[in-house]
Design an enzyme around this catalytic site. Structure first.
Site, mmCIF file in Angstrom:
data_model
loop_
_atom_site.group_PDB
_atom_site.id
_atom_site.type_symbol
_atom_site.label_atom_id
_atom_site.label_comp_id
_atom_site.label_asym_id
_atom_site.label_seq_id
_atom_site.Cartn_x
_atom_site.Cartn_y
_atom_site.Cartn_z
ATOM 1 N N HIS A 156 -1.355 -2.417 7.991
ATOM 2 C CA HIS A 156 -1.841 -1.189 8.625
ATOM 3 C C HIS A 156 -2.929 -1.576 9.620
ATOM 4 O O HIS A 156 -3.610 -2.586 9.441
ATOM 5 C CB HIS A 156 -2.433 -0.322 7.497
ATOM 6 C CG HIS A 156 -2.812 1.070 7.896
ATOM 7 N ND1 HIS A 156 -3.970 1.368 8.585
ATOM 8 C CD2 HIS A 156 -2.209 2.263 7.659
ATOM 9 C CE1 HIS A 156 -4.053 2.678 8.756
ATOM 10 N NE2 HIS A 156 -2.998 3.249 8.209
ATOM 11 N N LYS A 161 -5.566 9.445 -1.283
ATOM 12 C CA LYS A 161 -4.145 9.118 -1.451
ATOM 13 C C LYS A 161 -3.737 9.126 -2.926
ATOM 14 O O LYS A 161 -2.608 8.769 -3.260
ATOM 15 C CB LYS A 161 -3.835 7.751 -0.836
ATOM 16 C CG LYS A 161 -3.974 7.714 0.693
ATOM 17 C CD LYS A 161 -3.506 6.401 1.235
ATOM 18 C CE LYS A 161 -3.932 6.151 2.670
ATOM 19 N NZ LYS A 161 -3.239 7.029 3.646
ATOM 20 N N CYS A 210 0.483 3.801 12.014
ATOM 21 C CA CYS A 210 -0.636 2.856 12.164
ATOM 22 C C CYS A 210 -0.178 1.433 11.873
ATOM 23 O O CYS A 210 -0.906 0.650 11.269
ATOM 24 C CB CYS A 210 -1.811 3.226 11.264
ATOM 25 S SG CYS A 210 -2.513 4.819 11.640
ATOM 26 N N ASP A 212 -5.449 -4.948 0.462
ATOM 27 C CA ASP A 212 -5.476 -3.548 0.873
ATOM 28 C C ASP A 212 -4.645 -2.765 -0.146
ATOM 29 O O ASP A 212 -3.414 -2.824 -0.129
ATOM 30 C CB ASP A 212 -4.899 -3.435 2.289
ATOM 31 C CG ASP A 212 -4.676 -1.989 2.719
ATOM 32 O OD1 ASP A 212 -4.948 -1.062 1.915
ATOM 33 O OD2 ASP A 212 -4.224 -1.782 3.852
ATOM 34 N N GLN A 256 -2.086 1.813 -0.750
ATOM 35 C CA GLN A 256 -0.800 2.358 -1.200
ATOM 36 C C GLN A 256 -0.446 1.945 -2.627
ATOM 37 O O GLN A 256 0.512 2.459 -3.193
ATOM 38 C CB GLN A 256 0.325 1.919 -0.251
ATOM 39 C CG GLN A 256 0.191 2.455 1.167
ATOM 40 C CD GLN A 256 0.304 3.966 1.253
ATOM 41 O OE1 GLN A 256 0.891 4.609 0.387
ATOM 42 N NE2 GLN A 256 -0.271 4.541 2.286
#
Lengths: 154, 416
Positions: B123, B226, B366, B200, B203
């Site tokens: 991303h 999220k 993104c 990261d 998600q």
């Protein structure tokens, strides 16, 4: 869900899909006098535009691009409408077109086929798709001969 | 234990609304999820009963608010298997967590010619902070490739990690392809090189059971919004001891120990990185979101998503003219499903399915490096969460049928 929502027939009129499938004036010019390119960064729509002006008449245009049906058909229809017109007439059509989309103005007869894009006014997030090529034309007309420019996203 | 979506949907007020005359079908969960009543109530409860600034008042409200806020630090740590809540920093979002590391760790540890290894599926939030760091320090960026199925090319990654590698920063789960990356294996590559491994988790933390110790990473970043929580809260976890080695990020109140005219000393632990009044209310409401997920159990969340993702991939590809990007095996992917509808641009798709109340994402997500790699300007993405049902996939497929009808068959083209 076989029933068509009437708003799609309004948004995606046959003339729009036809320009999307068979873009007019796609490609590049051998000797453009004005050039510009632009993109909608959020969408990824891109238009590069070549313009050949003789005196004050736009005699040839060609575009390259990628993006949604609205952005690409708008560019195709724009080149058809503006080729052969004077620069002043092109600017006038640009204003009428923007008024049709942004102010939901009644389509002016001078718009010709471009009237087909009036349905976009009902989808505010898509207005920028239809206006992209015009922003690029505006930028091209602002350049000196043979000077390319890149307008920021619209 | 499997998730009872019919019962659970009642906890989410927004799922009862209509969009364009149709029941809302919310399939944009990779962008942000909806909020259960418990989270919304926690926000109201805080403002109606506890509102006070934290860590400084010697009065009842301040003490209660501080306890509530610090309690969420422990819950956030527990959610990712971290042992010490003091290794958790609250930020605004994943993006800020990564930028914090780039500034507070990167500026002090990278120099001319040092290398940062990323992947093509990152991303922008895991690319641009490193590009800025590279510009400040003279460090160099390297990008690991991905294979035809959308999996990280581990050989390419291994080949990039060497003596000059100071940092490896990789997504745990792709927000476009859904690909789950083998972080523990990547940690085995980064450790011998002495490189810091940042994951990261924007998600993954919402969708998978996560254990940072088992993953073997040094830093893990994720966002509250999220995973049922409010916007404006991010989390940064650093392995024990790392925060103490890092310079401050932002200066101000709360992050100091002693301030003198000639200089200051810093607060201990995460407080060094939480300058100014933090987002107290949203952090506290995030606690309610973490409770909600823990009550369901992350294993159950993962099982539910595997089931609906498999159903969606079959339904989309079975409907004709649709190609799904990324791995098709749900054991190695999550519920972010990107797809192409032959001859119809994603923005046209999104406009049409929206008219049927179906919310999906169209765009580059993104991830412009990945879009370029896939040779597409944009994709459609449906992404699932705990409240999504198979009938909602059916609604998406029916709306896509309508899009295909409107457009007929359009040969895919790029004007040349």
């Amino acid at each position: 869900m076989s029933r068509a929502e009437p708003q799609f027939d309004e948004l995606y009129r046959e003339v729009i899909l036809d320009h999307y499938r068979r873009p007019r004036n796609a490609g590049s010019l051998e000797a453009p006098t004005h050039q510009a390119e632009g993109a909608n960064p959020v969408c990824g729509d891109e238009i590069e535009l070549d313009v050949a002006i003789d005196g004050n008449v736009i005699c040839e245009m060609a575009f390259r691009g990628q993006g949604c049906s609205i952005s690409q058909s708008s560019a195709s229809m724009m080149t058809e409408r503006v080729c052969g017109a004077t620069v002043a007439e092109a600017r006038r059509v640009m204003q009428l077109f923007e008024a049709q989309l942004v102010e939901s103005a009644e389509p002016d007869p001078a718009l010709g086929d471009l009237e087909a894009l009036q349905g976009v006014a009902q989808f505010p997030v898509r207005v920028k798709c239809a206006l992209l090529c015009w922003k690029v034309l505006h930028a091209a007309l602002e350049t000196n001969d043979n000077e390319a420019t890149t307008p920021q996203g619209v | 234990m499997s998730i009872d979506t019919a019962r659970l949907r009642g906890d989410f007020p927004i799922l009862g609304r209509e969009v364009n005359g149709h029941p809302l079908v919310y399939l944009d969960n990779a962008a942000t999820t909806q909020k259960p009543r418990a989270v919304i109530d926690a926000l109201t409860h805080y403002y109606e009963n506890q509102n006070a600034n934290i860590h400084r008042g010697i009065h009842a409200l301040s003490i209660e608010a501080t306890e509530a806020y610090e309690g969420v630090r422990a819950k956030a740590a527990g959610h990712i298997g971290a042992t010490n809540p003091q290794d958790i920093v609250f930020t605004r979002n994943t993006t800020e967590s990564i930028n914090l590391v780039a500034r507070a760790w990167g500026d002090a540890n990278l120099g001319e010619g040092d290398e940062i290894v990323l992947s093509l599926m990152e991303h922008h939030s895991n690319i641009v902070p490193w590009q800025l760091l590279a510009a400040r320090t003279g460090a160099v960026l390297r990008y690991a490739g991905i294979d035809a199925e959308g999996r990280l090319d581990l050989d390419s990654l291994r080949g990039l990690i060497g003596e000059r590698t100071k940092l490896v920063s990789i997504t745990h789960m792709s927000n476009v392809l859904g690909t789950i990356n083998p972080i523990a294996e990547i940690a085995e590559m980064a450790r011998p090189a002495g490189a810091l491994l940042l994951v990261d988790g924007a998600q993954s933390a919402p969708h998978l059971p996560v254990d940072v110790t088992a993953l073997g990473c040094d830093v893990f970043a994720f966002s509250a919004h999220k995973m049922l929580g409010p916007t404006g809260v991010g989390v940064l976890w650093a392995r024990p001891g790392l925060l103490a080695e890092m310079e401050p990020f932002l200066g101000g109140g709360e992050m100091i120990s002693i301030v003198k005219p000639e200089g200051s000393t810093w607060a201990e632990g995460p407080h060094k990185f939480e300058a100014g009044t933090p987002n107290i209310a949203d952090v506290i409401a995030f606690g309610a979101a973490l409770d909600y997920l823990q009550d369901l159990g992350m294993e159950s969340v993962r099982e539910h998503e595997k089931r609906i993702t498999a159903y969606a991939i079959d339904a989309l590809e079975g409907s004709g003219g649709i190609t799904v990007h990324g791995p098709h095996d749900v054991e190695v992917r999550g519920g972010a499903v990107s797809f192409e509808v032959e001859g119809v641009h994603p923005h046209d798709i999104s406009t049409i399915v929206d008219a049927y109340g179906v919310a999906i994402r169209a765009g580059h997500h993104c991830a412009q490096l990945l879009m370029r790699h896939l040779s597409v300007p944009a994709t459609n993405r449906a992404s699932f969460y705990i409240y999504n049902e198979e009938r909602e996939v059916d609604a998406l497929v029916a709306a896509l049928d309508e899009a295909k009808r409107v457009f007929g068959y359009v040969e895919s083209r790029t004007a040349v």
